[in-house]
Enzyme design. Structure first.
Site, PDB file in Angstrom:
ATOM      1  N   ASN A 178       0.855  -1.190   0.000  1.00 13.54           N
ATOM      2  CA  ASN A 178       0.000   0.000   0.000  1.00 13.54           C
ATOM      3  C   ASN A 178       0.887   1.235   0.000  1.00 13.54           C
ATOM      4  O   ASN A 178       1.819   1.329   0.806  1.00 13.54           O
ATOM      5  CB  ASN A 178      -0.873   0.026   1.265  1.00 13.54           C
ATOM      6  CG  ASN A 178      -1.648   1.324   1.408  1.00 13.54           C
ATOM      7  OD1 ASN A 178      -2.608   1.571   0.694  1.00 13.54           O
ATOM      8  ND2 ASN A 178      -1.224   2.179   2.340  1.00 13.54           N
ATOM      9  N   GLU A 179       0.649   2.130  -0.902  1.00 14.77           N
ATOM     10  CA  GLU A 179       1.373   3.404  -0.944  1.00 14.77           C
ATOM     11  C   GLU A 179       2.871   3.201  -0.671  1.00 14.77           C
ATOM     12  O   GLU A 179       3.461   3.848   0.194  1.00 14.77           O
ATOM     13  CB  GLU A 179       0.750   4.422   0.023  1.00 14.77           C
ATOM     14  CG  GLU A 179      -0.697   4.716  -0.348  1.00 14.77           C
ATOM     15  CD  GLU A 179      -1.291   5.962   0.282  1.00 14.77           C
ATOM     16  OE1 GLU A 179      -0.718   6.522   1.231  1.00 14.77           O
ATOM     17  OE2 GLU A 179      -2.360   6.387  -0.186  1.00 14.77           O
ATOM     18  N   GLU A 302      -8.463   3.877  -3.288  1.00 13.67           N
ATOM     19  CA  GLU A 302      -8.760   4.901  -2.266  1.00 13.67           C
ATOM     20  C   GLU A 302      -9.148   6.169  -3.012  1.00 13.67           C
ATOM     21  O   GLU A 302      -8.355   6.669  -3.821  1.00 13.67           O
ATOM     22  CB  GLU A 302      -7.546   5.180  -1.375  1.00 13.67           C
ATOM     23  CG  GLU A 302      -7.262   4.066  -0.394  1.00 13.67           C
ATOM     24  CD  GLU A 302      -6.149   4.404   0.599  1.00 13.67           C
ATOM     25  OE1 GLU A 302      -5.954   5.591   0.933  1.00 13.67           O
ATOM     26  OE2 GLU A 302      -5.461   3.448   1.020  1.00 13.67           O
TER      27      GLU A 302
HETATM   28  O1  AHR Z   1      -7.412   6.758   4.101  1.00 15.71           O
HETATM   29  C1  AHR Z   1      -6.432   7.233   4.982  1.00 15.71           C
HETATM   30  C2  AHR Z   1      -5.019   6.951   4.505  1.00 15.71           C
HETATM   31  O2  AHR Z   1      -4.821   7.621   3.295  1.00 15.71           O
HETATM   32  C3  AHR Z   1      -4.689   5.539   4.152  1.00 15.71           C
HETATM   33  O3  AHR Z   1      -4.303   4.792   5.246  1.00 15.71           O
HETATM   34  C4  AHR Z   1      -3.535   5.677   3.225  1.00 15.71           C
HETATM   35  O4  AHR Z   1      -3.392   4.587   2.346  1.00 15.71           O
HETATM   36  C5  AHR Z   1      -3.793   6.999   2.547  1.00 15.71           C
HETATM   37  O5  AHR Z   1      -2.675   7.808   2.552  1.00 15.71           O
END
Ligand code: AHR
Length: 499
Positions: A178-179, A302
């Site tokens: 993730n990211e 997201e």
């Molecule tokens: O949604 C909040 C945060 O935003 C998540 O944990 C992350 O993946 C993004 O930066």
């Protein structure tokens, strides 16, 4: 005063099926999403189903959530799945990813079994986001073995049975990382792809070809990330594990209070939301250079509005909790229309986040529970899921701003399913009502049906614990055979179901 718009529904120009998973959700362990949000515990005075807030389960079920992402987000980057299995009273309490932001610990009361139970209650497909930052590929491989391998096969699957679930859960969607350009290890795209290959090769050995892996995509419009990660991907001749999807994250927000914005801030946010179109188009164009047959899906896992927190009912206790007004509902509806109209490209999307957080569908605490205007948008759009896309061509007034594409004052998308046509509309103007002249080519929708309109005289209006139904949609009958003109109030979202 009204602005006039023309809308042509072109039945002959479909882009195919609208993937139901465009209507997906995201529920991370952060702030109040789980604890006192979704999860109240089995012994709570709050009515619950095996620990989950019943009012939320009942409401969520109604919008047919197709897929739910878990457990992060950033939370995934320090998550050890073993903390969340076994008897709840023995679960370890941990400092989690978000501790330095809110000084709250993770009780691990919601783990793999609880989350999958929730998915089953509401009918959503689980989408696990696995830690590719601070655990080994073997650790994640073991998680997959624990949840997916046949009954009684191994020590781990027997442990699963002892923990109450002998049959495999069959979790199909696995985000690996993730990211990773940020909190997920500050990796370069090349490093991220190498790591992803290492993890997926190991995990894939368990259940060859049957898992849908999603790799970490870009932050917003960072198309260079997409190109560089795919350059690395293309260098590997024998892919052990096929890549089902590539993610992208995009949030839009303004500095101000979500309940107290000016006219300029209304349009500022809508311009930012409209940028989603460019994000989708430009990432897909970059992906097409490496994946011309479009075997890899674009997954916007997201998205949503990210405003100043502290405006939700917990007054800042729940990290990132914010209120949502009609302006946020308009953003949700515009974004879903963009996804519908790019259904050939976007195969999954997950709005962030389900409860007590960013762009939430629900706010909850103790006995209190409320559906925000965003919830109503998902309810009004749900019949698009799995429908055949119909091209919706709009000619409307436009607003110009800097280097942005001109913002059309009408957003629309349409689909057909089971003999019914769904048409969703957004009047982006906060100044004027919209007068929409509808015409058709290559077919026509049934004349009679319903129109549901979500609007409020005051575009700052929100639903809160005191007035939970201040912003509520109204449904009435419509007969397009009598009139082809649809009038919408300023800042309104509408859904027509014809047939
Ligand atoms: O949604 C909040 C945060 O935003 C998540 O944990 C992350 O993946 C993004 O930066």
């Amino acid at each position: 005063m009204a602005h006039k718009a023309d809308l042509l529904l072109d039945f002959g120009a479909s882009l195919g099926e609208i993937s139901p998973m465009i209507y997906g959700h995201f529920a991370e362990h952060i702030g109040g999403v789980y604890y006192d949000g979704l999860w109240v515990g089995e012994d709570s005075k709050v009515e619950n189903i095996r620990g989950f807030r019943k009012a939320l389960v009942d409401s969520f079920k109604k919008i047919s959530p197709p897929v739910l992402r878990w457990p992060g987000g950033c939370f995934a980057e320090t998550y050890d799945w073993r903390d969340g299995i076994g008897p709840r009273e023995n679960q370890p309490e941990r400092v989690n990813w978000w501790y330095s932001s809110d000084h709250r610990t993770e009780s691990n009361q919601v783990g793999t079994h609880e989350f999958l139970d929730f998915c089953e209650m509401v009918g959503a497909e689980p989408y696990f986001a696995a830690n590719m930052t601070s655990v080994s590929p073997l650790h994640i491989r073991n998680w997959v073995e624990y949840v997916n391998m046949p009954e009684g096969l191994t020590t781990l699957t027997r442990e699963r049975a002892r923990n109450g679930h002998s049959a495999p859960f069959n979790v199909k969607y696995w985000g690996i990382g993730n990211e990773n350009w940020g909190g997920g290890g500050q990796m370069s795209p090349e490093m991220c792809m190498r790591e992803y290959m290492r993890y997926t090769a190991v995990i894939n050995s368990l259940d060859r070809g049957n898992l849908n892996f999603i790799t970490c995509g870009a932050n917003g419009h960072d198309v260079e990330w997409t190109r560089r990660i795919l350059t690395e991907w293309a260098k590997t001749k024998y892919h052990e594990a096929p890549t089902w999807g590539m993610s992208v994250h995009y949030y839009c927000g303004t500095a101000g209070n979500p309940e107290d914005f000016t006219r300029d801030q209304w349009y500022e946010l809508l311009f930012k939301a409209d940028f989603m179109q460019r994000i989708v188009d430009d990432h897909r164009a970059a992906m097409d250079e490496f994946d011309p047959d479009r075997k890899i899906a674009l997954v916007v896992d997201e998205w949503g509005c990210w405003h100043k927190d502290g405006t939700g009912p917990s007054k800042g206790y729940n990290l990132f909790e914010q209120q949502s007004s009609m302006r946020d509902a308009v953003v949700a509806a515009m974004t879903l229309n963009i996804f519908n109209n790019r259904c050939d490209v976007v195969k999954m999307a997950n709005v962030a986040q389900l409860c007590n957080n960013l762009h939430s569908l629900y706010l909850a605490g103790g006995e209190h529970f409320v559906e925000t205007p965003n919830y109503h948008v998902f309810d009004m759009f749900k019949t698009h899921q799995g429908g055949k896309h119909i091209a919706a061509r709009v000619r409307a007034d436009k607003m110009e701003k800097d280097s942005c594409r001109p913002l059309s004052m009408l957003s629309a998308s349409a689909s057909e399913k089971d003999g019914k046509v769904t048409l969703t509309l957004v009047n982006l103007s906060c100044d004027e009502e919209a007068e929409i002249n509808l015409s058709c080519a290559g077919g026509a929708p049934p004349g009679k049906g319903t129109i549901t309109v979500l609007c409020h005289q005051d575009l700052h209006a929100v639903n809160d614990f005191e007035t939970p139904t201040r912003v509520t949609p109204e449904e009435k009958k419509i007969d397009l055979a009598c009139s082809k003109t649809i009038t919408l109030p300023k800042g309104a979202v509408a859904s027509l179901i014809l047939g």
